[in-house]
Design a protein around this motif. Structure first.
Motif, short mmCIF file in Angstrom:
data_model
loop_
_atom_site.label_atom_id
_atom_site.label_comp_id
_atom_site.label_asym_id
_atom_site.label_seq_id
_atom_site.Cartn_x
_atom_site.Cartn_y
_atom_site.Cartn_z
N MET A 106 7.97 -2.92 10.42
CA MET A 106 8.45 -4.31 10.45
C MET A 106 8.00 -5.08 9.20
SD MET A 106 10.37 -4.93 13.05
CE MET A 106 10.34 -6.71 13.25
N GLY A 107 6.82 -4.75 8.70
CA GLY A 107 6.34 -5.40 7.48
C GLY A 107 7.19 -5.07 6.27
N ALA A 108 7.92 -3.96 6.34
CA ALA A 108 8.75 -3.52 5.21
C ALA A 108 10.23 -3.79 5.45
CB ALA A 108 8.53 -2.03 4.98
N TYR A 109 10.54 -4.74 6.36
CA TYR A 109 11.95 -4.89 6.74
C TYR A 109 12.84 -5.39 5.61
CZ TYR A 109 11.96 -10.01 7.18
OH TYR A 109 11.92 -11.35 6.92
N THR A 110 12.25 -5.97 4.56
CA THR A 110 13.07 -6.42 3.42
C THR A 110 13.34 -5.28 2.43
OG1 THR A 110 11.09 -7.13 2.22
CG2 THR A 110 12.21 -8.80 3.54
N ARG A 111 12.79 -4.11 2.69
CA ARG A 111 12.93 -2.98 1.75
C ARG A 111 13.85 -1.91 2.35
NH1 ARG A 111 6.85 -1.14 0.81
NH2 ARG A 111 7.93 0.45 -0.41
N ASP A 112 14.44 -1.09 1.46
CA ASP A 112 15.27 0.01 1.96
C ASP A 112 14.93 1.33 1.26
OD1 ASP A 112 16.31 -0.42 -0.53
OD2 ASP A 112 18.28 -1.10 0.16
N ASP A 113 13.76 1.38 0.62
CA ASP A 113 13.34 2.60 -0.09
C ASP A 113 12.45 3.43 0.84
OD1 ASP A 113 11.51 0.41 -0.26
OD2 ASP A 113 10.37 1.47 -1.79
N LYS A 114 13.09 4.29 1.63
CA LYS A 114 12.36 4.98 2.71
C LYS A 114 11.17 5.77 2.18
CE LYS A 114 12.81 7.93 6.76
NZ LYS A 114 11.49 8.50 6.50
N ALA A 115 11.36 6.47 1.07
CA ALA A 115 10.25 7.27 0.53
C ALA A 115 9.08 6.37 0.12
CB ALA A 115 10.72 8.10 -0.66
N GLY A 116 9.42 5.23 -0.48
CA GLY A 116 8.38 4.28 -0.89
C GLY A 116 7.66 3.67 0.30
N ILE A 117 8.43 3.37 1.35
CA ILE A 117 7.84 2.82 2.58
C ILE A 117 6.88 3.83 3.19
CG2 ILE A 117 8.34 2.10 4.95
CD1 ILE A 117 10.99 0.89 3.82
N ASP A 118 7.33 5.09 3.29
CA ASP A 118 6.46 6.14 3.85
C ASP A 118 5.19 6.29 3.01
OD1 ASP A 118 8.29 6.57 5.85
OD2 ASP A 118 9.18 8.36 4.93
N ALA A 119 5.33 6.23 1.69
CA ALA A 119 4.17 6.36 0.81
C ALA A 119 3.20 5.20 1.02
CB ALA A 119 4.62 6.43 -0.64
N ASP A 120 3.76 4.00 1.21
CA ASP A 120 2.89 2.83 1.43
C ASP A 120 2.18 2.91 2.77
OD1 ASP A 120 3.26 1.62 -0.97
OD2 ASP A 120 4.81 0.24 -0.31
N ILE A 121 2.87 3.40 3.80
CA ILE A 121 2.21 3.56 5.10
C ILE A 121 1.03 4.52 4.96
CG2 ILE A 121 2.49 4.53 7.42
CD1 ILE A 121 5.27 3.25 7.51
N ASP A 122 1.25 5.63 4.24
CA ASP A 122 0.14 6.57 4.00
C ASP A 122 -0.99 5.91 3.23
OD1 ASP A 122 1.33 8.63 5.36
OD2 ASP A 122 2.16 9.60 3.58
N LYS A 123 -0.62 5.10 2.24
CA LYS A 123 -1.63 4.41 1.42
C LYS A 123 -2.50 3.49 2.28
CE LYS A 123 -1.74 0.77 -2.11
NZ LYS A 123 -0.91 0.01 -3.06
N TRP A 124 -1.86 2.69 3.13
CA TRP A 124 -2.64 1.73 3.93
C TRP A 124 -3.37 2.44 5.08
CZ3 TRP A 124 -3.91 -1.76 0.98
CH2 TRP A 124 -3.00 -2.31 0.06
N TYR A 125 -2.84 3.58 5.54
CA TYR A 125 -3.61 4.39 6.48
C TYR A 125 -4.90 4.90 5.82
CZ TYR A 125 -0.10 4.72 10.24
OH TYR A 125 0.77 4.44 11.28
N GLY A 126 -4.83 5.14 4.51
CA GLY A 126 -6.03 5.55 3.79
C GLY A 126 -7.07 4.44 3.72
N VAL A 127 -6.60 3.20 3.59
CA VAL A 127 -7.51 2.05 3.55
C VAL A 127 -8.00 1.71 4.96
CG1 VAL A 127 -7.67 -0.42 2.98
CG2 VAL A 127 -6.42 1.14 1.47
N PHE A 128 -7.13 1.90 5.94
CA PHE A 128 -7.44 1.57 7.34
C PHE A 128 -7.38 2.84 8.20
CE2 PHE A 128 -5.23 -2.16 5.52
CZ PHE A 128 -6.12 -3.18 5.81
N PRO A 129 -8.37 3.72 8.07
CA PRO A 129 -8.28 5.00 8.81
C PRO A 129 -8.19 4.83 10.33
CG PRO A 129 -10.43 4.76 7.69
CD PRO A 129 -9.55 3.69 7.18
N ARG A 130 -8.74 3.74 10.85
CA ARG A 130 -8.64 3.51 12.31
C ARG A 130 -7.19 3.40 12.74
NH1 ARG A 130 -13.11 0.08 15.28
NH2 ARG A 130 -14.94 0.59 14.07
N LEU A 131 -6.36 2.78 11.88
CA LEU A 131 -4.94 2.62 12.23
C LEU A 131 -4.24 3.98 12.24
CD1 LEU A 131 -3.93 -0.60 10.26
CD2 LEU A 131 -4.83 -0.41 12.59
N LYS A 132 -4.61 4.83 11.29
CA LYS A 132 -3.98 6.16 11.24
C LYS A 132 -4.29 6.93 12.52
CE LYS A 132 -3.32 10.22 8.39
NZ LYS A 132 -3.62 10.88 7.11
#
Length: 245
Positions: A106-132
């Motif tokens: 939902m935070g990425a709803y203004t974007r349509d770059d699926k690969a970039g969105i997936d990469a960002d989710i992985d990135k923030w999971y790295g910062v927030f391991p509890r969320l992962k």
């Protein structure tokens, strides 16, 4: 640090009926800065953020608010996200009946770059391991601190030029407050410009480049955060320390 002004407020006043909540403040946030707005409860800090984002019900706003040199008056919330201005509100506001993963999408709803969105989710999971660890869990089942992490990660999914944080430490345990501030510093070090409204003046000033002190709707002091940390007036009023003398 680039000196381009991301947010500039001049002579901003906010009134609810006959009550003046904000009394003609000036405030500036430059690119790459972490600027904090501190002050006691009821000083007008949250009202200031709501005036910036146009989410003040029934409040009249006067003065100039400019974002990247353009006036922000009358902008709708969804337009702000498209302009890469994101806010993590007081109380977090996660989508409780969605999973962590769905909240991030939902935070990425203004974007349509699926690969970039997936990469960002992985990135923030790295910062927030509890969320992962809990990615398939409903957001409503998370602790307050975990919800705060999720709200921050969700806001960061739109690649904000300016991130507004409203009382991110409120209601959290001391250990979780330290963790949240570690994350705020990490995000700042990645070059994201942040305006942080916070009652925990010590942690806010330790993390910030510059600070403003708000009292009864007015800015009463501003300067380098490191200087303010050692200012006897700030220490006595907001850091719980008596002035020597």
């Amino acid at each position: 640090m680039n000196s381009e002004t991301v947010l500039k407020i001049e002579g901003m006043k906010v009134a609810y009926g006959g009550i003046k909540a904000v009394k003609g403040i000036d405030l500036e946030v430059r690119q790459g800065e972490l600027v904090t707005l501190i002050g006691a409860n009821g000083a007008g800090k949250t009202t200031t953020l709501k005036a910036i984002t146009g989410t003040l019900p029934g409040g009249s706003v006067e003065g100039a608010i400019a974002y990247l040199g353009q006036p922000l008056k009358n902008a709708k919330s969804f337009q702000l996200v498209q302009k890469k201005l994101a806010m993590v509100p007081e109380g977090r506001g996660v989508f409780t009946r969605m999973t962590i993963h769905e909240n991030l999408l939902m935070g990425a709803y203004t974007r349509d770059d699926k690969a970039g969105i997936d990469a960002d989710i992985d990135k923030w999971y790295g910062v927030f391991p509890r969320l992962k660890e809990r990615s398939a869990q409903l957001a409503g089942t998370l602790s307050g601190g975990e919800q705060q992490m999720l709200a921050m990660a969700r806001a960061l999914m739109c690649h904000p030029t300016l991130l507004l944080l409203d009382e991110p430490s409120m209601g959290l345990s001391p250990i979780m407050v330290e963790k949240i501030f570690d994350v705020i510093r990490t995000v700042s070090q990645q070059g994201i410009t942040i305006l942080l409204v916070e009652q925990n003046a010590k942690l806010a000033l330790e993390a910030a480049h510059r600070g403003y002190v708000m009292d009864s709707g007015a800015i009463i002091m501003s300067g380098a955060a490191a200087d303010m940390l050692h200012d006897p007036r700030v220490r006595a009023a907001y850091l719980g320390e008596e002035e020597a003398g």
